[in-house]
Motif scaffolding. Sequence first.
Motif, PDB file in Angstrom:
ATOM      1  N   ILE A 152       0.878  -1.215   0.026  1.00 26.08           N
ATOM      2  CA  ILE A 152      -0.030  -0.174  -0.059  1.00 26.08           C
ATOM      3  C   ILE A 152       0.842   1.176  -0.042  1.00 26.08           C
ATOM      4  CG2 ILE A 152      -1.641   1.194   1.345  1.00 26.08           C
ATOM      5  CD1 ILE A 152      -2.611  -1.068   2.369  1.00 26.08           C
ATOM      6  N   LEU A 153       0.714   2.123  -0.854  1.00 29.24           N
ATOM      7  CA  LEU A 153       1.488   3.311  -1.100  1.00 29.24           C
ATOM      8  C   LEU A 153       0.413   4.361  -0.423  1.00 29.24           C
ATOM      9  CD1 LEU A 153       2.516   3.112  -4.797  1.00 29.24           C
ATOM     10  CD2 LEU A 153       3.694   2.307  -2.739  1.00 29.24           C
ATOM     11  N   ALA A 154       0.735   4.908   0.512  1.00 27.07           N
ATOM     12  CA  ALA A 154      -0.010   5.784   1.377  1.00 27.07           C
ATOM     13  C   ALA A 154       0.371   7.467   1.629  1.00 27.07           C
ATOM     14  CB  ALA A 154      -0.177   5.282   2.929  1.00 27.07           C
ATOM     15  N   ALA A 155      -0.386   8.065   1.105  1.00 26.91           N
ATOM     16  CA  ALA A 155       0.076   9.700   1.347  1.00 26.91           C
ATOM     17  C   ALA A 155      -0.151  10.132   2.940  1.00 26.91           C
ATOM     18  CB  ALA A 155      -1.053  10.651   0.290  1.00 26.91           C
ATOM     19  N   THR A 156       0.867  10.678   3.333  1.00 19.40           N
ATOM     20  CA  THR A 156       0.562  11.406   4.653  1.00 19.40           C
ATOM     21  C   THR A 156       0.469  12.927   4.651  1.00 19.40           C
ATOM     22  OG1 THR A 156       3.181  11.568   4.743  1.00 19.40           O
ATOM     23  CG2 THR A 156       1.973   9.340   5.573  1.00 19.40           C
ATOM     24  N   PRO A 157       0.004  13.393   5.713  1.00 18.02           N
ATOM     25  CA  PRO A 157      -0.281  14.854   5.667  1.00 18.02           C
ATOM     26  C   PRO A 157       1.216  15.625   5.220  1.00 18.02           C
ATOM     27  CG  PRO A 157      -1.384  14.001   7.710  1.00 18.02           C
ATOM     28  CD  PRO A 157      -0.372  12.760   6.834  1.00 18.02           C
ATOM     29  N   ILE A 158       1.066  16.791   4.729  1.00 18.13           N
ATOM     30  CA  ILE A 158       2.299  17.549   4.456  1.00 18.13           C
ATOM     31  C   ILE A 158       2.466  18.861   5.528  1.00 18.13           C
ATOM     32  CG2 ILE A 158       2.192  17.039   1.946  1.00 18.13           C
ATOM     33  CD1 ILE A 158       0.717  19.744   1.570  1.00 18.13           C
ATOM     34  N   GLY A 159       1.558  18.809   6.388  1.00 18.29           N
ATOM     35  CA  GLY A 159       1.915  19.740   7.505  1.00 18.29           C
ATOM     36  C   GLY A 159       0.873  19.561   8.638  1.00 18.29           C
ATOM     37  N   ASN A 160      -0.374  19.671   8.116  1.00 21.99           N
ATOM     38  CA  ASN A 160      -1.513  19.519   9.092  1.00 21.99           C
ATOM     39  C   ASN A 160      -2.197  18.267   9.190  1.00 21.99           C
ATOM     40  OD1 ASN A 160      -4.189  19.580  10.455  1.00 21.99           O
ATOM     41  ND2 ASN A 160      -4.246  21.857   9.670  1.00 21.99           N
ATOM     42  N   VAL A 161      -1.753  17.744  10.484  1.00 21.68           N
ATOM     43  CA  VAL A 161      -1.981  16.216  10.638  1.00 21.68           C
ATOM     44  C   VAL A 161      -3.733  16.089  10.440  1.00 21.68           C
ATOM     45  CG1 VAL A 161      -2.674  16.351  13.097  1.00 21.68           C
ATOM     46  CG2 VAL A 161      -1.726  14.302  12.240  1.00 21.68           C
ATOM     47  N   GLY A 162      -4.496  17.033  10.523  1.00 20.88           N
ATOM     48  CA  GLY A 162      -5.930  16.991  10.374  1.00 20.88           C
ATOM     49  C   GLY A 162      -6.306  16.389   9.053  1.00 20.88           C
ATOM     50  N   ASP A 163      -5.162  16.795   7.968  1.00 21.08           N
ATOM     51  CA  ASP A 163      -5.538  16.350   6.616  1.00 21.08           C
ATOM     52  C   ASP A 163      -5.310  14.628   6.211  1.00 21.08           C
ATOM     53  OD1 ASP A 163      -5.814  18.803   5.888  1.00 21.08           O
ATOM     54  OD2 ASP A 163      -3.584  19.238   5.410  1.00 21.08           O
ATOM     55  N   GLY A 164      -4.821  13.969   7.293  1.00 24.77           N
ATOM     56  CA  GLY A 164      -4.588  12.434   7.016  1.00 24.77           C
ATOM     57  C   GLY A 164      -5.914  11.795   7.191  1.00 24.77           C
ATOM     58  N   SER A 165      -6.087  10.820   6.133  1.00 20.38           N
ATOM     59  CA  SER A 165      -7.518  10.142   5.861  1.00 20.38           C
ATOM     60  C   SER A 165      -7.858   9.148   6.899  1.00 20.38           C
ATOM     61  CB  SER A 165      -7.705   9.486   4.382  1.00 20.38           C
ATOM     62  OG  SER A 165      -6.819   8.489   4.532  1.00 20.38           O
ATOM     63  N   ALA A 166      -9.086   8.683   7.165  1.00 24.77           N
ATOM     64  CA  ALA A 166      -9.218   7.623   8.004  1.00 24.77           C
ATOM     65  C   ALA A 166      -8.902   6.182   7.386  1.00 24.77           C
ATOM     66  CB  ALA A 166     -10.813   7.661   8.368  1.00 24.77           C
ATOM     67  N   ARG A 167      -8.668   6.211   6.071  1.00 26.22           N
ATOM     68  CA  ARG A 167      -8.127   4.935   5.611  1.00 26.22           C
ATOM     69  C   ARG A 167      -6.557   4.950   5.818  1.00 26.22           C
ATOM     70  NH1 ARG A 167      -8.758   4.631  -0.376  1.00 26.22           N
ATOM     71  NH2 ARG A 167      -8.033   2.643  -0.111  1.00 26.22           N
ATOM     72  N   LEU A 168      -5.945   6.001   5.833  1.00 18.62           N
ATOM     73  CA  LEU A 168      -4.420   6.138   6.156  1.00 18.62           C
ATOM     74  C   LEU A 168      -4.268   5.682   7.744  1.00 18.62           C
ATOM     75  CD1 LEU A 168      -1.354   6.873   5.945  1.00 18.62           C
ATOM     76  CD2 LEU A 168      -1.964   9.284   6.814  1.00 18.62           C
ATOM     77  N   TRP A 169      -4.912   6.266   8.735  1.00 15.90           N
ATOM     78  CA  TRP A 169      -4.813   5.686  10.029  1.00 15.90           C
ATOM     79  C   TRP A 169      -5.165   4.382  10.093  1.00 15.90           C
ATOM     80  CZ3 TRP A 169      -2.040   9.562  10.503  1.00 15.90           C
ATOM     81  CH2 TRP A 169      -2.403  10.816  10.298  1.00 15.90           C
ATOM     82  N   GLU A 170      -6.089   3.728   9.516  1.00 18.32           N
ATOM     83  CA  GLU A 170      -6.315   2.513   9.798  1.00 18.32           C
ATOM     84  C   GLU A 170      -5.153   1.598   9.284  1.00 18.32           C
ATOM     85  OE1 GLU A 170      -9.902  -0.945   8.412  1.00 18.32           O
ATOM     86  OE2 GLU A 170     -10.047   1.271   7.509  1.00 18.32           O
ATOM     87  N   ALA A 171      -4.628   1.965   8.159  1.00 17.26           N
ATOM     88  CA  ALA A 171      -3.660   1.056   7.388  1.00 17.26           C
ATOM     89  C   ALA A 171      -2.309   1.212   8.483  1.00 17.26           C
ATOM     90  CB  ALA A 171      -3.084   1.781   6.154  1.00 17.26           C
ATOM     91  N   LEU A 172      -2.203   2.324   8.796  1.00 15.31           N
ATOM     92  CA  LEU A 172      -0.957   2.388   9.753  1.00 15.31           C
ATOM     93  C   LEU A 172      -1.077   1.525  10.958  1.00 15.31           C
ATOM     94  CD1 LEU A 172       0.178   6.214   9.535  1.00 15.31           C
ATOM     95  CD2 LEU A 172       1.182   4.297   8.421  1.00 15.31           C
ATOM     96  N   ALA A 173      -2.442   1.338  11.639  1.00 11.25           N
ATOM     97  CA  ALA A 173      -2.716   0.719  12.941  1.00 11.25           C
ATOM     98  C   ALA A 173      -2.839  -0.807  12.413  1.00 11.25           C
ATOM     99  CB  ALA A 173      -3.949   1.229  13.564  1.00 11.25           C
ATOM    100  N   THR A 174      -3.071  -1.339  11.337  1.00 13.64           N
ATOM    101  CA  THR A 174      -3.149  -2.699  11.046  1.00 13.64           C
ATOM    102  C   THR A 174      -2.376  -3.353  10.290  1.00 13.64           C
ATOM    103  OG1 THR A 174      -4.761  -2.237   9.276  1.00 13.64           O
ATOM    104  CG2 THR A 174      -5.821  -2.432  11.586  1.00 13.64           C
ATOM    105  N   ALA A 175      -1.170  -2.645   9.666  1.00 11.41           N
ATOM    106  CA  ALA A 175      -0.190  -3.345   8.682  1.00 11.41           C
ATOM    107  C   ALA A 175       0.591  -4.010   9.544  1.00 11.41           C
ATOM    108  CB  ALA A 175       0.704  -2.305   8.188  1.00 11.41           C
ATOM    109  N   ASP A 176       1.147  -5.144   8.647  1.00 12.91           N
ATOM    110  CA  ASP A 176       2.004  -6.045   9.134  1.00 12.91           C
ATOM    111  C   ASP A 176       3.550  -5.305   9.123  1.00 12.91           C
ATOM    112  OD1 ASP A 176       0.614  -8.660   9.450  1.00 12.91           O
ATOM    113  OD2 ASP A 176       0.534  -8.074   7.332  1.00 12.91           O
ATOM    114  N   VAL A 177       3.892  -4.411   8.235  1.00 14.72           N
ATOM    115  CA  VAL A 177       5.009  -3.741   8.007  1.00 14.72           C
ATOM    116  C   VAL A 177       4.697  -2.182   7.704  1.00 14.72           C
ATOM    117  CG1 VAL A 177       7.202  -3.549   7.063  1.00 14.72           C
ATOM    118  CG2 VAL A 177       6.212  -5.844   7.131  1.00 14.72           C
TER     119      VAL A 177
END
Length: 279
Positions: free
Chosen positions: A6-31
């Motif tokens: 999964i290639l995931a875009a992260t916020p470029i400054g404001n953490v509020g711009d992170g998507s729900a899918r991003l946070w879920e992917a980071l929390a559940t990934a094996d790596v």
Amino acid sequence: MPGRLILAATPIGNVGDGSARLWEALATADVVAAEDTRVTKELAMRAQIRLGGDLIALHEHNEGRVAPRLVDRVLAGETVVVVSDAGMPLVSDPGYRLLTAAIAADAPIEVLPGPSAPLAALALSGLPTDRFAFEGFPPRKDGEKASALAELAAEQRTLIFFESPHRVAATLQAMVEAFGEDRQASVSREITKRYEQTRRGPLAELAAWAAAEEPRGEIAIVVAGRPAQAPTLDRLVAEALTRVDDGERAKAVVADLAATFGVPQRDLYAAVVAARSDR
């Protein structure tokens, strides 16, 4: 069953711009493969999530060695999330060698779109957005930079660059020499952050501003492309007068036409004022 890369875009400054899918992917990934593990740990802390699985570094110095191991883990059924320090991986960031290795192995690949500094700077620039090219960081050495910019002087697409703050004044001056002092451009800094700022105007004006102000932070420069064929001044004046008669403000119309066709805004405005007074 194979896993996913999964290639995931992260916020470029404001953490509020992170998507729900991003946070879920980071929390559940094996790596989680991160350009800088310290930056990714800080992002997770600010987002109040806990990173799942292994956190490993993936940067330009180790990507060739790490990529095959990550592909093997995907093929073994694991989910590998790739993030850069900010924005979309692979865009002036690591990840390309990993991606090509995954494609060659026929591994499943997904993308989590999100914040993008080049696109944000383009949107803020006020320049044409229908055709554009991302050029990344210009060469550092003066001679190489001058040659690279000279090759782009005839490019008709809007051009997007990144630049380090301590080189931005010199780069803008090099752009003046390559593209002309009247070519319209913008400089955006700290996009989505507290001190976000965008300056717009002719390259000569922006170069003088950068030399005096020494702007800091993450910087993107957007430059108008060369017009295919600029209309004559008389035609531009006639178009401006028509638009003003339809209710538009003269200064706004002149700024738009000057940016679109790469003509000096001051000269066009003077001609429009003179034409209106002669009516």
